[in-house]
Scaffold this motif. Structure first.
Motif, PDB file in Angstrom:
ATOM      1  N   SER A   1      28.914   2.530  29.943  1.00  0.00           N
ATOM      2  CA  SER A   1      28.573   3.802  30.578  1.00  0.00           C
ATOM      3  C   SER A   1      28.740   3.585  32.074  1.00  0.00           C
ATOM      4  CB  SER A   1      27.137   4.195  30.237  1.00  0.00           C
ATOM      5  OG  SER A   1      26.784   5.408  30.857  1.00  0.00           O
ATOM      6  N   ILE A   2      29.878   4.042  32.614  1.00  0.00           N
ATOM      7  CA  ILE A   2      30.312   3.627  33.942  1.00  0.00           C
ATOM      8  C   ILE A   2      29.986   4.687  34.990  1.00  0.00           C
ATOM      9  CG2 ILE A   2      32.261   2.820  35.333  1.00  0.00           C
ATOM     10  CD1 ILE A   2      33.659   2.199  32.604  1.00  0.00           C
ATOM     11  N   ARG A   3      29.134   4.309  35.888  1.00  0.00           N
ATOM     12  CA  ARG A   3      28.833   5.122  37.064  1.00  0.00           C
ATOM     13  C   ARG A   3      29.046   4.218  38.267  1.00  0.00           C
ATOM     14  NH1 ARG A   3      24.292   7.015  35.618  1.00  0.00           N
ATOM     15  NH2 ARG A   3      24.792   9.239  35.465  1.00  0.00           N
ATOM     16  N   GLY A   4      29.800   4.655  39.253  1.00  0.00           N
ATOM     17  CA  GLY A   4      30.086   3.806  40.396  1.00  0.00           C
ATOM     18  C   GLY A   4      31.300   2.936  40.159  1.00  0.00           C
ATOM     19  N   ARG A   5      31.403   1.849  40.900  1.00  0.00           N
ATOM     20  CA  ARG A   5      32.625   1.043  40.953  1.00  0.00           C
ATOM     21  C   ARG A   5      32.651  -0.039  39.878  1.00  0.00           C
ATOM     22  NH1 ARG A   5      30.927   3.359  45.147  1.00  0.00           N
ATOM     23  NH2 ARG A   5      32.309   4.164  46.770  1.00  0.00           N
ATOM     24  N   ALA A   6      33.790  -0.141  39.211  1.00  0.00           N
ATOM     25  CA  ALA A   6      34.061  -1.204  38.239  1.00  0.00           C
ATOM     26  C   ALA A   6      35.457  -1.720  38.559  1.00  0.00           C
ATOM     27  CB  ALA A   6      33.988  -0.675  36.814  1.00  0.00           C
ATOM     28  N   ARG A   7      35.509  -2.666  39.478  1.00  0.00           N
ATOM     29  CA  ARG A   7      36.799  -3.193  39.920  1.00  0.00           C
ATOM     30  C   ARG A   7      36.956  -4.646  39.475  1.00  0.00           C
ATOM     31  NH1 ARG A   7      35.388  -0.949  45.366  1.00  0.00           N
ATOM     32  NH2 ARG A   7      36.509   1.017  45.699  1.00  0.00           N
ATOM     33  N   GLY A   8      38.203  -5.110  39.408  1.00  0.00           N
ATOM     34  CA  GLY A   8      38.440  -6.506  39.101  1.00  0.00           C
ATOM     35  C   GLY A   8      37.796  -6.911  37.793  1.00  0.00           C
ATOM     36  N   ALA A   9      36.951  -7.943  37.836  1.00  0.00           N
ATOM     37  CA  ALA A   9      36.276  -8.402  36.623  1.00  0.00           C
ATOM     38  C   ALA A   9      35.336  -7.348  36.057  1.00  0.00           C
ATOM     39  CB  ALA A   9      35.507  -9.694  36.912  1.00  0.00           C
ATOM     40  N   GLY A  10      34.849  -6.421  36.909  1.00  0.00           N
ATOM     41  CA  GLY A  10      34.035  -5.321  36.397  1.00  0.00           C
ATOM     42  C   GLY A  10      34.841  -4.415  35.489  1.00  0.00           C
ATOM     43  N   SER A  11      36.076  -4.136  35.888  1.00  0.00           N
ATOM     44  CA  SER A  11      36.992  -3.386  35.034  1.00  0.00           C
ATOM     45  C   SER A  11      37.320  -4.181  33.772  1.00  0.00           C
ATOM     46  CB  SER A  11      38.271  -3.055  35.804  1.00  0.00           C
ATOM     47  OG  SER A  11      39.292  -2.595  34.959  1.00  0.00           O
ATOM     48  N   GLU A  12      37.528  -5.498  33.925  1.00  0.00           N
ATOM     49  CA  GLU A  12      37.829  -6.345  32.771  1.00  0.00           C
ATOM     50  C   GLU A  12      36.697  -6.314  31.752  1.00  0.00           C
ATOM     51  OE1 GLU A  12      40.542  -9.513  35.343  1.00  0.00           O
ATOM     52  OE2 GLU A  12      38.536 -10.085  34.643  1.00  0.00           O
ATOM     53  N   PHE A  13      35.466  -6.325  32.244  1.00  0.00           N
ATOM     54  CA  PHE A  13      34.324  -6.241  31.333  1.00  0.00           C
ATOM     55  C   PHE A  13      34.352  -4.922  30.562  1.00  0.00           C
ATOM     56  CE2 PHE A  13      30.053  -5.245  30.009  1.00  0.00           C
ATOM     57  CZ  PHE A  13      29.531  -6.452  29.589  1.00  0.00           C
ATOM     58  N   ALA A  14      34.546  -3.826  31.287  1.00  0.00           N
ATOM     59  CA  ALA A  14      34.598  -2.521  30.617  1.00  0.00           C
ATOM     60  C   ALA A  14      35.724  -2.459  29.598  1.00  0.00           C
ATOM     61  CB  ALA A  14      34.748  -1.412  31.660  1.00  0.00           C
ATOM     62  N   LEU A  15      36.887  -3.025  29.938  1.00  0.00           N
ATOM     63  CA  LEU A  15      38.022  -3.006  29.014  1.00  0.00           C
ATOM     64  C   LEU A  15      37.750  -3.813  27.750  1.00  0.00           C
ATOM     65  CD1 LEU A  15      40.983  -3.407  31.529  1.00  0.00           C
ATOM     66  CD2 LEU A  15      40.469  -1.376  30.153  1.00  0.00           C
ATOM     67  N   ALA A  16      36.864  -4.796  27.828  1.00  0.00           N
ATOM     68  CA  ALA A  16      36.542  -5.616  26.663  1.00  0.00           C
ATOM     69  C   ALA A  16      35.532  -4.952  25.741  1.00  0.00           C
ATOM     70  CB  ALA A  16      36.026  -6.985  27.098  1.00  0.00           C
ATOM     71  N   THR A  17      34.865  -3.897  26.213  1.00  0.00           N
ATOM     72  CA  THR A  17      33.962  -3.163  25.332  1.00  0.00           C
ATOM     73  C   THR A  17      34.761  -2.183  24.485  1.00  0.00           C
ATOM     74  OG1 THR A  17      33.470  -1.529  27.078  1.00  0.00           O
ATOM     75  CG2 THR A  17      31.968  -3.411  26.861  1.00  0.00           C
ATOM     76  N   ASP A  18      34.134  -1.711  23.418  1.00  0.00           N
ATOM     77  CA  ASP A  18      34.852  -0.861  22.461  1.00  0.00           C
ATOM     78  C   ASP A  18      35.134   0.534  22.998  1.00  0.00           C
ATOM     79  OD1 ASP A  18      34.662  -2.941  20.558  1.00  0.00           O
ATOM     80  OD2 ASP A  18      32.665  -2.260  19.971  1.00  0.00           O
ATOM     81  N   ILE A  19      34.178   1.071  23.737  1.00  0.00           N
ATOM     82  CA  ILE A  19      34.244   2.463  24.184  1.00  0.00           C
ATOM     83  C   ILE A  19      33.814   2.518  25.638  1.00  0.00           C
ATOM     84  CG2 ILE A  19      33.314   4.796  23.842  1.00  0.00           C
ATOM     85  CD1 ILE A  19      32.736   3.983  20.910  1.00  0.00           C
ATOM     86  N   ARG A  20      34.512   3.346  26.426  1.00  0.00           N
ATOM     87  CA  ARG A  20      34.185   3.507  27.840  1.00  0.00           C
ATOM     88  C   ARG A  20      33.981   4.994  28.147  1.00  0.00           C
ATOM     89  NH1 ARG A  20      37.236  -0.093  26.496  1.00  0.00           N
ATOM     90  NH2 ARG A  20      38.926   1.369  26.099  1.00  0.00           N
ATOM     91  N   PHE A  21      32.763   5.339  28.558  1.00  0.00           N
ATOM     92  CA  PHE A  21      32.476   6.679  29.056  1.00  0.00           C
ATOM     93  C   PHE A  21      32.213   6.563  30.554  1.00  0.00           C
ATOM     94  CE2 PHE A  21      30.728   7.214  24.594  1.00  0.00           C
ATOM     95  CZ  PHE A  21      31.816   7.942  24.136  1.00  0.00           C
ATOM     96  N   ALA A  22      32.763   7.494  31.321  1.00  0.00           N
ATOM     97  CA  ALA A  22      32.667   7.400  32.778  1.00  0.00           C
ATOM     98  C   ALA A  22      32.114   8.679  33.369  1.00  0.00           C
ATOM     99  CB  ALA A  22      34.044   7.111  33.383  1.00  0.00           C
ATOM    100  N   SER A  23      31.339   8.512  34.426  1.00  0.00           N
ATOM    101  CA  SER A  23      30.932   9.624  35.271  1.00  0.00           C
ATOM    102  C   SER A  23      32.111  10.055  36.132  1.00  0.00           C
ATOM    103  CB  SER A  23      29.766   9.167  36.160  1.00  0.00           C
ATOM    104  OG  SER A  23      29.666   9.953  37.318  1.00  0.00           O
ATOM    105  N   ASP A  24      32.084  11.295  36.582  1.00  0.00           N
ATOM    106  CA  ASP A  24      33.129  11.705  37.521  1.00  0.00           C
ATOM    107  C   ASP A  24      32.936  11.027  38.879  1.00  0.00           C
ATOM    108  OD1 ASP A  24      30.941  13.155  38.436  1.00  0.00           O
ATOM    109  OD2 ASP A  24      31.793  15.118  37.977  1.00  0.00           O
TER     110      ASP A  24
END
Length: 284
Positions: free
Chosen positions: A106-129
């Motif tokens: 559940s992504i709010r704010g910045r997910a860059r670099g390894a933060g993005s990699e972590f999100a990509l490794a999860t099954d589902i990604r929901f993001a705030s605008d």
């Protein structure tokens, strides 16, 4: 498991957990967080009642900023490899993508670099605008080490993978949804209620059915584990090169890894910071 210091774990029920990142000032992925994530994954892997794990952040500006570029060497050496035998960060990502429980970012704010990699490794990604995702490593003269070159093509396609990895730009939640980087983007005020409702719904379904669905989707979509170590090796080779060291030094001088403009606008900063020219001999 000793109480973690980099996140909290809320066991909403036997079948639903929420992991909330809390590592001021910007939720860096540091060695202590990796140690604690490994312990958390061991708990998840051993739990036969857990259906869903939601990952979110207590900081509205940062989901996970990126990997700590200036870790204490002793702390880094203390991070165990883990059962895959891969680099500790790869071990976390590979295990995260394969745990029986459904994982949701559940992504709010910045997910860059390894933060993005972590999100990509999860099954589902929901993001705030208000979310921002990026793989900005090219701006540091490096390849991402955590495998987005293998994970992104199956999500966004070949051309957009090149765009994301070669451009090193920020993607807000709406554009990330259009590209397939995230499942969907919601108005910031609606994100928590939506994710909670979806997670609770899924957590009430039959555990075996969930595990079977995840197993077969993983079989069809996950990259081969052997694809990841060469990317991590290439990242560490980049770390030792003068270009990355020069860029990192200049950014640290301007406030890298501190709450401020550099981290909030990191993609823009790496686009305008060039490696310093090597010193010339006096006789040259």
């Amino acid at each position: 498991m000793t109480a973690p210091t980099r996140f909290t774990v809320t066991e909403s029920s036997d079948s639903l957990w929420r992991v909330t990142f809390r590592n001021p000032p910007i939720n860096l992925i540091d060695p202590r967080m990796m140690i604690e994530l490994k312990a958390l994954l061991s708990r998840i892997e051993a739990n036969d009642k857990l259906a869903v794990v939601v990952f979110d952040s207590s900081d509205p500006d940062y989901f996970l900023a990126h990997y700590d570029l200036d870790p204490n060497p002793d702390d880094l050496a203390a991070v165990p490899e883990g059962p895959t035998g891969f680099h500790p960060w790869l071990d976390i990502l590979v295990r995260l993508s394969k745990v029986p429980a459904v994982t949701i970012s559940s992504i709010r704010g910045r997910a860059r670099g390894a933060g993005s990699e972590f999100a990509l490794a999860t099954d589902i990604r929901f993001a705030s605008d208000a979310a921002v995702l990026a793989q900005m490593e090219v701006g540091f003269a490096a390849i991402p080490g955590g495998g987005p070159a293998s994970r992104l093509p199956g999500l966004v396609g070949r051309g957009r993978s090149f765009e994301i990895l070669l451009g090193g730009m920020d993607y807000d939640g709406r554009l990330a949804e259009r590209y397939g980087y995230v499942n969907r983007c919601l108005p910031d005020a609606e994100l928590d209620a939506f994710v909670d409702s979806f997670a609770r719904r899924v957590s009430n379904f039959d555990l075996q059915a969930l595990a079977d669905i995840k197993h077969h989707i993983n079989k069809a979509t996950l990259p081969d584990d052997k694809d990841f170590p060469p990317q991590m090796d290439a990242f560490w080779r980049a770390v030792s090169r003068p270009a990355l060291q020069s860029i990192s030094t200049q950014l640290f001088e301007r406030g890298l890894q501190q709450a401020g403009d550099v981290e909030k606008n990191l993609a823009a900063w790496v686009g305008r910071i060039a490696p310093s020219a090597p010193a010339q001999d006096a006789d040259s």
